[in-house]
Design an enzyme around this catalytic site. Sequence first.
Site, PDB file in Angstrom:
ATOM      1  N   CYS A 127       8.648  -3.706  -1.024  1.00 21.71           N
ATOM      2  CA  CYS A 127       7.884  -4.937  -1.266  1.00 21.71           C
ATOM      3  C   CYS A 127       7.613  -4.982  -2.753  1.00 21.71           C
ATOM      4  CB  CYS A 127       6.584  -4.944  -0.460  1.00 21.71           C
ATOM      5  SG  CYS A 127       5.515  -6.355  -0.850  1.00 21.71           S
ATOM      6  N   CYS A 132       3.744  -4.779   1.397  1.00 21.80           N
ATOM      7  CA  CYS A 132       4.049  -5.103   2.792  1.00 21.80           C
ATOM      8  C   CYS A 132       4.857  -3.979   3.436  1.00 21.80           C
ATOM      9  CB  CYS A 132       4.810  -6.426   2.855  1.00 21.80           C
ATOM     10  SG  CYS A 132       3.853  -7.794   2.175  1.00 21.80           S
TER      11      CYS A 132
END
Lengths: 223, 224
Positions: A127, A132
């Site tokens: 990410c 994430c």
Amino acid sequence: MTTPAEAPNSGGHTDGFPSQGPHPVAGTFPRSDAEVAARVKAMESILVEKNLIASDAIDYMSSVFENEVGPHLGAKATARAWVDPEFKLLLLADATAACHQIDIGGIQGEEMIVLENTEDVHNIVVCTLCSCYPWPVLGLPPNWYKYPAYRARTVRDPRGVMAEFGFDPGPDVEVKVWDSSAELRYWVLPRRPEGTEGWGEEELAALVTRDSLIGLTDVSVPE
Amino acid sequence: MDGIHDLGGRHGFGPIHHPDDEPVFHSDWEKTVLVMFPAMAMAGAFNLDEFRHGMEQIPPHDYITARYYEHWIDSMIHYGVDRGIFDADELERRIQHYRDNPDEQLPPSSKPEMVETLKGLIASGDDYHRPNDEPAKFATGDRVTVVDGPSLGHTRRAGYVRGRTGTIATLHGSYVYPDTNAMGEGEGSEYVYTVEFAGEELWGDEGANTTIYIDLWEPYLLPA
């Protein structure tokens, strides 16, 4: 030098991006663990008084991610896919539904996508914009996943990143990098290692590491 | 905003420090910060995109060097003060109190209904899909170019793909649009696509035998 005491976090909204002048968020970061702890206690004390949080809620949720949800769940799903072709088909078609069948799923994995490694393709997940990560199968991300070096380098030099984790996918293998910039959460189905024919699911799951599910390494049988 | 958080492809960060024995939580305060996220979100302090935008506005040198959860703390304080959950002076007074009394612990507190809410949240998460009456503009296989130019608010239009051309790999459906949701302009609803880029398109020869996939909202894309 500005001390944290002189730089309270009291900035308001800005229109557009901040340029010169006071930063809208924070001032000087606290650096010591004690300073951060003081800050968090102050925040918690106010939230408790406003009945917005309580220590039993903190204990509960932190305990779930310390003791219950972690890479062993991704390993379990992987081992199931290795021994059960139907489950593997579903995992690759709809990872969220497949994982739900074995009671895996939830926050930060509401919509999961599994990427299959093959002889010709090796997948790796990053990410670049924040952190994430598929919590239901891997738990909370390690610091290195969230820190600048991994986020900056993986989209550009994935082979160099893998080399630092001791893995070389081979020059002819296509490397696919997945930058999870939306609310889809990606993880990797590693290749089942040779020499594991006839192994049971639990034995296989014990081979699967967190790093292999992010795509930094493959799965191997200890010699 | 075109901040330091937009890290993809940047040089100079050196090797990745990846100890084998990293604990889930490095300090007890990290546990509290983790749970303050849903607690404050449920109290209306921020939505997910605002929370991310708050972290992006941390001064660059601090963003790069701070512990991860310090980013959370600062975004929480930013929005907590802004939305009236924290009084800035009172917060500072209490921080000073705990600095002066580092061994003082908060007394245990109980909120059983929140434990129940968290059980449901951990098990089910959140749903970011939103209905969209318009048809999707692109289909799998379409060539698209990512809108170039600066970002003045929050965006997930990562710098390293701006102006670059790729191929729609997957259409996922319509979701909350971060660019408006982070800026108090409503959740919106925009289609999200996984877009495939050849490594050479992004990195020249360095990108050989590499394919990069990134999820992009429809307003970030133009027909190529």
